[in-house]
Write an enzyme that holds these catalytic residues in place. Sequence first.
Site, PDB file in Angstrom:
ATOM      1  N   GLY A 122       0.801  -1.218   0.000  1.00 18.22           N
ATOM      2  CA  GLY A 122       0.000   0.000   0.000  1.00 18.22           C
ATOM      3  C   GLY A 122       0.835   1.269   0.000  1.00 18.22           C
ATOM      4  O   GLY A 122       2.060   1.245   0.187  1.00 18.22           O
ATOM      5  N   GLN A 123       0.157   2.394  -0.195  1.00 18.66           N
ATOM      6  CA  GLN A 123       0.849   3.679  -0.282  1.00 18.66           C
ATOM      7  C   GLN A 123       1.621   4.006   1.002  1.00 18.66           C
ATOM      8  O   GLN A 123       2.777   4.424   0.947  1.00 18.66           O
ATOM      9  CB  GLN A 123      -0.157   4.800  -0.541  1.00 18.66           C
ATOM     10  CG  GLN A 123      -0.847   4.738  -1.895  1.00 18.66           C
ATOM     11  CD  GLN A 123      -1.690   5.977  -2.114  1.00 18.66           C
ATOM     12  OE1 GLN A 123      -1.197   7.027  -2.519  1.00 18.66           O
ATOM     13  NE2 GLN A 123      -2.992   5.875  -1.847  1.00 18.66           N
ATOM     14  N   ASP A 148      -0.887 -12.789   6.962  1.00 15.15           N
ATOM     15  CA  ASP A 148      -2.287 -12.588   6.606  1.00 15.15           C
ATOM     16  C   ASP A 148      -3.036 -12.105   7.835  1.00 15.15           C
ATOM     17  O   ASP A 148      -3.213 -12.852   8.802  1.00 15.15           O
ATOM     18  CB  ASP A 148      -2.886 -13.906   6.090  1.00 15.15           C
ATOM     19  CG  ASP A 148      -4.305 -13.740   5.582  1.00 15.15           C
ATOM     20  OD1 ASP A 148      -4.891 -12.642   5.744  1.00 15.15           O
ATOM     21  OD2 ASP A 148      -4.849 -14.711   5.021  1.00 15.15           O
ATOM     22  N   TYR A 202      -9.114  -2.447   3.668  1.00 15.62           N
ATOM     23  CA  TYR A 202      -9.992  -2.531   2.493  1.00 15.62           C
ATOM     24  C   TYR A 202     -10.395  -1.096   2.200  1.00 15.62           C
ATOM     25  O   TYR A 202     -11.110  -0.474   2.990  1.00 15.62           O
ATOM     26  CB  TYR A 202     -11.212  -3.387   2.818  1.00 15.62           C
ATOM     27  CG  TYR A 202     -12.149  -3.636   1.646  1.00 15.62           C
ATOM     28  CD1 TYR A 202     -12.230  -4.900   1.072  1.00 15.62           C
ATOM     29  CD2 TYR A 202     -12.963  -2.630   1.132  1.00 15.62           C
ATOM     30  CE1 TYR A 202     -13.092  -5.151   0.011  1.00 15.62           C
ATOM     31  CE2 TYR A 202     -13.813  -2.861   0.071  1.00 15.62           C
ATOM     32  CZ  TYR A 202     -13.875  -4.124  -0.481  1.00 15.62           C
ATOM     33  OH  TYR A 202     -14.728  -4.365  -1.543  1.00 15.62           O
ATOM     34  N   THR A 203      -9.926  -0.527   1.084  1.00 13.93           N
ATOM     35  CA  THR A 203     -10.123   0.897   0.829  1.00 13.93           C
ATOM     36  C   THR A 203     -11.032   1.198  -0.362  1.00 13.93           C
ATOM     37  O   THR A 203     -11.209   2.365  -0.708  1.00 13.93           O
ATOM     38  CB  THR A 203      -8.769   1.586   0.594  1.00 13.93           C
ATOM     39  OG1 THR A 203      -8.096   0.943  -0.503  1.00 13.93           O
ATOM     40  CG2 THR A 203      -7.895   1.511   1.838  1.00 13.93           C
ATOM     41  N   ASP A 246     -10.948   9.608   7.759  1.00 13.82           N
ATOM     42  CA  ASP A 246     -11.945  10.664   7.942  1.00 13.82           C
ATOM     43  C   ASP A 246     -13.373  10.162   7.691  1.00 13.82           C
ATOM     44  O   ASP A 246     -14.342  10.803   8.107  1.00 13.82           O
ATOM     45  CB  ASP A 246     -11.658  11.829   6.997  1.00 13.82           C
ATOM     46  CG  ASP A 246     -11.638  11.398   5.532  1.00 13.82           C
ATOM     47  OD1 ASP A 246     -10.823  10.511   5.193  1.00 13.82           O
ATOM     48  OD2 ASP A 246     -12.431  11.927   4.730  1.00 13.82           O
ATOM     49  N   TYR A 291     -17.737   1.177   4.248  1.00 12.68           N
ATOM     50  CA  TYR A 291     -16.309   1.402   4.469  1.00 12.68           C
ATOM     51  C   TYR A 291     -16.067   2.144   5.782  1.00 12.68           C
ATOM     52  O   TYR A 291     -15.282   1.697   6.630  1.00 12.68           O
ATOM     53  CB  TYR A 291     -15.696   2.174   3.299  1.00 12.68           C
ATOM     54  CG  TYR A 291     -14.310   2.703   3.588  1.00 12.68           C
ATOM     55  CD1 TYR A 291     -13.220   1.844   3.667  1.00 12.68           C
ATOM     56  CD2 TYR A 291     -14.096   4.071   3.793  1.00 12.68           C
ATOM     57  CE1 TYR A 291     -11.947   2.326   3.952  1.00 12.68           C
ATOM     58  CE2 TYR A 291     -12.825   4.559   4.075  1.00 12.68           C
ATOM     59  CZ  TYR A 291     -11.758   3.687   4.145  1.00 12.68           C
ATOM     60  OH  TYR A 291     -10.504   4.166   4.435  1.00 12.68           O
ATOM     61  N   LYS A 293     -14.283   0.678   9.237  1.00 14.77           N
ATOM     62  CA  LYS A 293     -13.105   1.302   9.824  1.00 14.77           C
ATOM     63  C   LYS A 293     -13.369   1.727  11.272  1.00 14.77           C
ATOM     64  O   LYS A 293     -12.488   1.608  12.138  1.00 14.77           O
ATOM     65  CB  LYS A 293     -12.669   2.505   8.989  1.00 14.77           C
ATOM     66  CG  LYS A 293     -12.104   2.144   7.620  1.00 14.77           C
ATOM     67  CD  LYS A 293     -10.824   1.328   7.716  1.00 14.77           C
ATOM     68  CE  LYS A 293      -9.664   2.166   8.211  1.00 14.77           C
ATOM     69  NZ  LYS A 293      -8.390   1.383   8.242  1.00 14.77           N
ATOM     70  N   TRP A 345      -7.520  11.590   2.326  1.00 14.77           N
ATOM     71  CA  TRP A 345      -7.124  12.011   0.968  1.00 14.77           C
ATOM     72  C   TRP A 345      -5.637  11.704   0.692  1.00 14.77           C
ATOM     73  O   TRP A 345      -4.878  12.561   0.254  1.00 14.77           O
ATOM     74  CB  TRP A 345      -7.404  13.497   0.765  1.00 14.77           C
ATOM     75  CG  TRP A 345      -8.853  13.874   0.781  1.00 14.77           C
ATOM     76  CD1 TRP A 345      -9.885  13.208   1.369  1.00 14.77           C
ATOM     77  CD2 TRP A 345      -9.434  15.043   0.174  1.00 14.77           C
ATOM     78  NE1 TRP A 345     -11.070  13.884   1.178  1.00 14.77           N
ATOM     79  CE2 TRP A 345     -10.826  15.005   0.448  1.00 14.77           C
ATOM     80  CE3 TRP A 345      -8.909  16.118  -0.539  1.00 14.77           C
ATOM     81  CZ2 TRP A 345     -11.707  15.993   0.008  1.00 14.77           C
ATOM     82  CZ3 TRP A 345      -9.779  17.100  -0.972  1.00 14.77           C
ATOM     83  CH2 TRP A 345     -11.160  17.041  -0.712  1.00 14.77           C
TER      84      TRP A 345
END
Length: 297
Positions: free
Chosen positions: A10-11, A35, A60-61, A101, A124, A128, A149
């Site tokens: 991921g980022q 996992d 999970y985005t 957010d 989502y 979260k 963001w």
Amino acid sequence: MKLLVIGRTGQVAQALLETAPADITLVAKGRPELDILNTASIAAALDLDAPDLVINASAYTAVDAAESDAAAATALNATGPADLARATAARSIPLIHISTDYVFDGASDRPYREDDPVSPLGVYGRSKLEGEHAVAALNPQHLIVRTAWVYSPVGKNFVKTMLRLAADREEVSVVSDQIGNPTSAHALAEALLQMARRVTQQPDASLFGTYHASGTGEASWADLAEHVFAVSSSLSGPQARVRRIPSSGYPTPVTRPANSRLDCSKLQQTFGNRLPAWQESATDVTTRLIKEGSDSL
């Protein structure tokens, strides 16, 4: 200091790998090696690596897909973090858990503070929020870090999408009535590393809790797009006109918060960290993407 990061591709995980200084040993693991949906896998990784702190950067985005795939979103965003919190607590390992957010409905007329009422608008956000509750309940040594963001030179994100679209279009329609704090994954990674260093080297129970960490300054998606195109144009990269549209002009399966602004004063007061202005970070990321060429998009 040794850190175990969950969510290798991921980022934020990639940014952590690039940002970590020489005195931090950072191990990033993902499936199948680790996992988060498998309790035995979590335990084995913790016992093998014996980290001083764990950062959960997995999630999970896919906000819209979550509406029709609630079980998968809940498993990755709530059940997995609960198991991770339980396992880290059993070994007295602090846990940083990244949240969003989207736990807020966006109806406030000011930036959200950590103690503001939560009211997610979709699956989502709810998943979260369930993850936040589980982490807070199961590991007292927790740092829940809400951000917003996020963009970077890797993965799927708004900045890369805009540059890719501009390569083929003269005009791009972008929502202008959703306001937030664009956040560089690298700036967020630096804040996370600072938090990790502090809680491991200077243990203090008062440091644990929930924090907001996002880029400084606010913008709409259209503002961010215009900035990205201006920077790209100055480097002879792709550019397009931005057609500002309301959210109603870009319908999605789940409503996005109109106000995603996060008040990050608690982070600054407690850890002395203030993320850079979003324009500065967006310039850096756009410049890197243009210099790396179209393959990076």
